[in-house]
Design an enzyme around this catalytic site. Structure first.
Site, PDB file in Angstrom:
ATOM      1  N   ASN A 241      53.258  33.658  41.708  1.00  9.12           N
ATOM      2  CA  ASN A 241      52.373  32.349  41.539  1.00  9.12           C
ATOM      3  C   ASN A 241      52.318  32.072  40.259  1.00  9.12           C
ATOM      4  O   ASN A 241      51.251  31.613  39.477  1.00  9.12           O
ATOM      5  CB  ASN A 241      50.323  32.530  41.539  1.00  9.12           C
ATOM      6  CG  ASN A 241      49.762  34.026  41.234  1.00  9.12           C
ATOM      7  OD1 ASN A 241      50.257  33.600  39.362  1.00  9.12           O
ATOM      8  ND2 ASN A 241      49.008  34.108  41.284  1.00  9.12           N
TER       9      ASN A 241
ATOM     10  N   TYR B 263      47.710  45.778  34.165  1.00  8.90           N
ATOM     11  CA  TYR B 263      46.832  45.682  34.834  1.00  8.90           C
ATOM     12  C   TYR B 263      46.027  46.638  35.431  1.00  8.90           C
ATOM     13  O   TYR B 263      46.011  46.660  37.212  1.00  8.90           O
ATOM     14  CB  TYR B 263      48.146  45.393  36.455  1.00  8.90           C
ATOM     15  CG  TYR B 263      48.411  43.457  36.777  1.00  8.90           C
ATOM     16  CD1 TYR B 263      47.957  42.747  36.237  1.00  8.90           C
ATOM     17  CD2 TYR B 263      49.625  43.043  36.011  1.00  8.90           C
ATOM     18  CE1 TYR B 263      48.173  41.060  35.900  1.00  8.90           C
ATOM     19  CE2 TYR B 263      49.872  42.158  35.435  1.00  8.90           C
ATOM     20  CZ  TYR B 263      49.191  40.935  35.912  1.00  8.90           C
ATOM     21  OH  TYR B 263      49.729  39.507  35.219  1.00  8.90           O
TER      22      TYR B 263
ATOM     23  N   LYS C 122      55.458  34.466  34.193  1.00  9.13           N
ATOM     24  CA  LYS C 122      55.425  35.330  35.465  1.00  9.13           C
ATOM     25  C   LYS C 122      57.352  35.333  35.120  1.00  9.13           C
ATOM     26  O   LYS C 122      58.238  34.937  35.045  1.00  9.13           O
ATOM     27  CB  LYS C 122      55.290  35.415  36.211  1.00  9.13           C
ATOM     28  CG  LYS C 122      53.388  35.692  36.463  1.00  9.13           C
ATOM     29  CD  LYS C 122      52.143  36.125  37.868  1.00  9.13           C
ATOM     30  CE  LYS C 122      51.374  35.867  36.481  1.00  9.13           C
ATOM     31  NZ  LYS C 122      50.224  36.614  38.266  1.00  9.13           N
TER      32      LYS C 122
ATOM     33  N   GLU D  64      43.458  41.420  26.532  1.00 12.33           N
ATOM     34  CA  GLU D  64      45.058  41.436  26.644  1.00 12.33           C
ATOM     35  C   GLU D  64      45.882  40.361  26.005  1.00 12.33           C
ATOM     36  O   GLU D  64      47.364  40.731  25.463  1.00 12.33           O
ATOM     37  CB  GLU D  64      44.666  39.811  27.500  1.00 12.33           C
ATOM     38  CG  GLU D  64      44.216  40.755  29.280  1.00 12.33           C
ATOM     39  CD  GLU D  64      43.876  39.651  30.248  1.00 12.33           C
ATOM     40  OE1 GLU D  64      43.390  40.153  31.703  1.00 12.33           O
ATOM     41  OE2 GLU D  64      44.202  38.666  29.708  1.00 12.33           O
TER      42      GLU D  64
ATOM     43  N   ARG E 129      50.273  25.799  39.540  1.00 13.86           N
ATOM     44  CA  ARG E 129      50.074  26.582  40.334  1.00 13.86           C
ATOM     45  C   ARG E 129      51.160  26.690  41.729  1.00 13.86           C
ATOM     46  O   ARG E 129      51.755  26.129  42.631  1.00 13.86           O
ATOM     47  CB  ARG E 129      49.598  27.820  40.986  1.00 13.86           C
ATOM     48  CG  ARG E 129      49.407  29.060  39.716  1.00 13.86           C
ATOM     49  CD  ARG E 129      47.979  29.780  39.727  1.00 13.86           C
ATOM     50  NE  ARG E 129      47.928  30.941  39.202  1.00 13.86           N
ATOM     51  CZ  ARG E 129      46.879  31.965  38.852  1.00 13.86           C
ATOM     52  NH1 ARG E 129      45.785  31.392  39.351  1.00 13.86           N
ATOM     53  NH2 ARG E 129      47.271  33.286  38.490  1.00 13.86           N
TER      54      ARG E 129
ATOM     55  N   PHE F 129      47.155  45.712  46.343  1.00 17.58           N
ATOM     56  CA  PHE F 129      48.644  45.050  46.170  1.00 17.58           C
ATOM     57  C   PHE F 129      49.029  45.372  44.243  1.00 17.58           C
ATOM     58  O   PHE F 129      49.903  44.670  44.402  1.00 17.58           O
ATOM     59  CB  PHE F 129      47.889  43.318  46.061  1.00 17.58           C
ATOM     60  CG  PHE F 129      46.764  43.327  44.975  1.00 17.58           C
ATOM     61  CD1 PHE F 129      47.498  43.092  43.899  1.00 17.58           C
ATOM     62  CD2 PHE F 129      45.680  42.378  45.539  1.00 17.58           C
ATOM     63  CE1 PHE F 129      46.104  43.071  43.295  1.00 17.58           C
ATOM     64  CE2 PHE F 129      44.222  42.517  44.238  1.00 17.58           C
ATOM     65  CZ  PHE F 129      44.967  42.449  42.958  1.00 17.58           C
TER      66      PHE F 129
ATOM     67  N   HIS G 129      49.976  33.815  34.870  1.00 19.00           N
ATOM     68  CA  HIS G 129      48.410  34.904  34.282  1.00 19.00           C
ATOM     69  C   HIS G 129      47.443  34.377  33.101  1.00 19.00           C
ATOM     70  O   HIS G 129      48.154  33.856  32.664  1.00 19.00           O
ATOM     71  CB  HIS G 129      48.771  35.974  34.130  1.00 19.00           C
ATOM     72  CG  HIS G 129      47.815  36.784  32.858  1.00 19.00           C
ATOM     73  ND1 HIS G 129      46.942  37.833  34.240  1.00 19.00           N
ATOM     74  CD2 HIS G 129      47.212  36.931  32.138  1.00 19.00           C
ATOM     75  CE1 HIS G 129      45.332  37.884  33.542  1.00 19.00           C
ATOM     76  NE2 HIS G 129      45.868  37.634  32.385  1.00 19.00           N
TER      77      HIS G 129
ATOM     78  N   ARG H 162      41.713  28.137  32.908  1.00 13.13           N
ATOM     79  CA  ARG H 162      41.461  28.840  34.473  1.00 13.13           C
ATOM     80  C   ARG H 162      41.913  27.355  35.351  1.00 13.13           C
ATOM     81  O   ARG H 162      42.612  27.381  36.154  1.00 13.13           O
ATOM     82  CB  ARG H 162      40.516  29.272  34.785  1.00 13.13           C
ATOM     83  CG  ARG H 162      40.608  30.627  33.979  1.00 13.13           C
ATOM     84  CD  ARG H 162      41.003  31.870  34.310  1.00 13.13           C
ATOM     85  NE  ARG H 162      40.456  32.199  35.894  1.00 13.13           N
ATOM     86  CZ  ARG H 162      41.199  33.193  36.508  1.00 13.13           C
ATOM     87  NH1 ARG H 162      42.155  33.727  35.600  1.00 13.13           N
ATOM     88  NH2 ARG H 162      41.300  33.568  37.139  1.00 13.13           N
TER      89      ARG H 162
END
Length: 143
Positions: free
Chosen positions: A114, A51, A11, A128, A104, A59, A117, A87
């Site tokens: 964070n 998103y 990000k 995605e 993270r 948010f 993704h 993950r």
């Protein structure tokens, strides 16, 4: 066990902190193969489309604004059990709840910024990945 495909995005906060190489190295050290990768900047429309599943969440606007605030690095990754393993590697969305040693926990500042993704299912990984890369841009396994 079958090889799975997942999408990650380093990000804008990751890029601003000059952590692209550090985070990418950790991903590769965990056994993931990078099949496609690019440096890009999302528009608000592109970020909003990606998103869209969160459109009704409070948010959403902040997320779209953040994701279009600077460059990011989407990547397609492959590995056996890629979704669950990735993950685990990146840790909880809230870095305060992320396990020690996760990406993270090490680098993220907040739940909103964070660092990274990761797809949450095999199906979403496929969808995605296709959002950012045509199949012709994905590097095939070499024999």
């Amino acid at each position: 066990m079958a090889v799975e495909r997942t999408l990650t995005i380093l990000k804008p906060d990751c890029v601003r902190k000059k952590l692209i190489g550090t985070v990418t190295a950790q991903i590769q050290e965990a056994g993931f193969e990078i099949k496609a990768m690019k440096l890009t900047r999302l528009t608000e429309d592109t970020a909003g489309g990606f998103y869209a599943v969160h459109k009704e969440r409070p948010f959403f606007g902040e997320l779209v604004e953040f994701m279009s605030s600077g460059a990011c690095v989407p990547m397609i990754l492959e590995k056996e059990n890629a979704i669950a393993d990735f993950r685990e590697l990146i840790g909880a969305t809230n870095p305060e709840e992320a396990a020690e040693g996760t990406i993270r926990a090490k680098f993220a500042d907040s739940i909103g910024e964070n660092i990274i993704h990761g797809s949450d299912s095999v199906e979403n990984g496929r969808l995605e990945a296709a959002y950012f890369f045509p199949e012709s841009d994905v590097v095939a396994n070499e024999a």
